[in-house]
Design a protein around this motif. Structure first.
Motif, PDB file in Angstrom:
ATOM      1  N   LYS A  29       0.820  -1.222   0.000  1.00  0.00           N
ATOM      2  CA  LYS A  29       0.000   0.000   0.000  1.00  0.00           C
ATOM      3  C   LYS A  29       0.849   1.265   0.000  1.00  0.00           C
ATOM      4  N   ARG A  30       2.145   1.101  -0.241  1.00  0.00           N
ATOM      5  CA  ARG A  30       3.054   2.247  -0.183  1.00  0.00           C
ATOM      6  C   ARG A  30       3.478   2.696  -1.576  1.00  0.00           C
ATOM      7  N   ILE A  31       3.449   4.005  -1.784  1.00  0.00           N
ATOM      8  CA  ILE A  31       3.880   4.608  -3.047  1.00  0.00           C
ATOM      9  C   ILE A  31       5.006   5.588  -2.757  1.00  0.00           C
ATOM     10  N   ILE A  32       6.124   5.400  -3.441  1.00  0.00           N
ATOM     11  CA  ILE A  32       7.254   6.329  -3.333  1.00  0.00           C
ATOM     12  C   ILE A  32       7.488   6.946  -4.702  1.00  0.00           C
ATOM     13  N   VAL A  33       7.599   8.260  -4.745  1.00  0.00           N
ATOM     14  CA  VAL A  33       7.902   8.976  -5.983  1.00  0.00           C
ATOM     15  C   VAL A  33       9.216   9.724  -5.789  1.00  0.00           C
ATOM     16  N   LYS A  34      10.121   9.536  -6.749  1.00  0.00           N
ATOM     17  CA  LYS A  34      11.390  10.258  -6.738  1.00  0.00           C
ATOM     18  C   LYS A  34      11.532  11.063  -8.024  1.00  0.00           C
ATOM     19  N   ILE A  35      12.070  12.259  -7.884  1.00  0.00           N
ATOM     20  CA  ILE A  35      12.449  13.071  -9.034  1.00  0.00           C
ATOM     21  C   ILE A  35      13.958  13.272  -8.955  1.00  0.00           C
TER      22      ILE A  35
END
Length: 218
Positions: A160-166
């Protein structure tokens, strides 16, 4: 040279102990592999409904320029159905451009995608929700990328975890609650499973995508 029965058995056991290890290493390498979703030549493996001309291939990139449209991955990798994964793409926006990367979505002919989350692509357009935002869920006000420059947008979904990296900077780390409160058009903004989609937002938005990759996770 004639081997005794004793040494023959030892040799066979030794060979037998090597093969399973080699098999495990091969499986491990496959499990850690990144798969390309775009061949750099055409839109084979992708599907779009209305306003298909919004998407084209230019110099090894997917160019997005035109009326509202969405390009859905429909290829062979994982039979275009992903649950846990790492996704990354190289992206370049032109000034005033708005786009997005949908996850856990499904193909639809027209309209804004009903299912899944949108990860924002927007470095200078009027909407203040900037690149990397988990749109309308966790919104980012700061700019971590710039127009006319290639940057990397990375998304990881695990459970259920979402990680977004830029550009390797974590801008969103969100865990979906057990019963998320969603209303109206956002009722299907939840994690289940599905494919990816690239957004064509409006005729004034020009965006380029390349090196679109995914690594499925257990």
């Amino acid at each position: 040279m004639k081997l005794s029965l004793k040494y023959t058995i030892i040799l066979l056991l030794s060979l037998g102990s090597i093969n399973p290890m080699l098999g495990q290493e091969t499986k491990s390498e496959e499990a850690n592999a990144w798969f390309s979703l775009f061949n750099g030549k055409d839109l084979d493996g992708w599907k779009v409904g209305v306003n298909a001309s919004t998407f084209s291939v230019e110099d090894g990139t997917i160019k997005v320029a035109g009326d509202r449209a969405h390009l859905f991955y429909a290829g062979d990798v994982e039979n275009h159905n992903f649950k846990n994964f790492e996704f990354k793409a190289r992206v370049m926006t032109k000034p005033g451009a708005n786009s997005g990367i949908y996850i856990h979505t499904r193909y639809q002919e027209d309209g804004w995608p009903t299912y899944g989350y949108e990860v924002q692509v927007n470095n200078s357009q009027g909407d203040w929700k900037r690149t990397g935002s988990l749109y309308n869920i966790v919104d980012v006000k700061e700019n971590y990328a710039a127009d006319n420059e290639w940057y990397t947008e990375y998304v990881k979904v695990e459970g259920k975890r979402i990680i977004v990296k830029i550009n390797d900077i974590v801008v969103v780390d969100y865990t979906e609650p057990e019963n998320p409160l969603r209303e109206g058009d956002g009722v299907h903004r939840v994690l289940k499973e599905g494919t990816f989609a690239l957004q064509g937002h409006d005729p004034g938005s020009v965006v380029f995508y390349k090196d679109i990759m995914v690594r499925p996770l257990p």
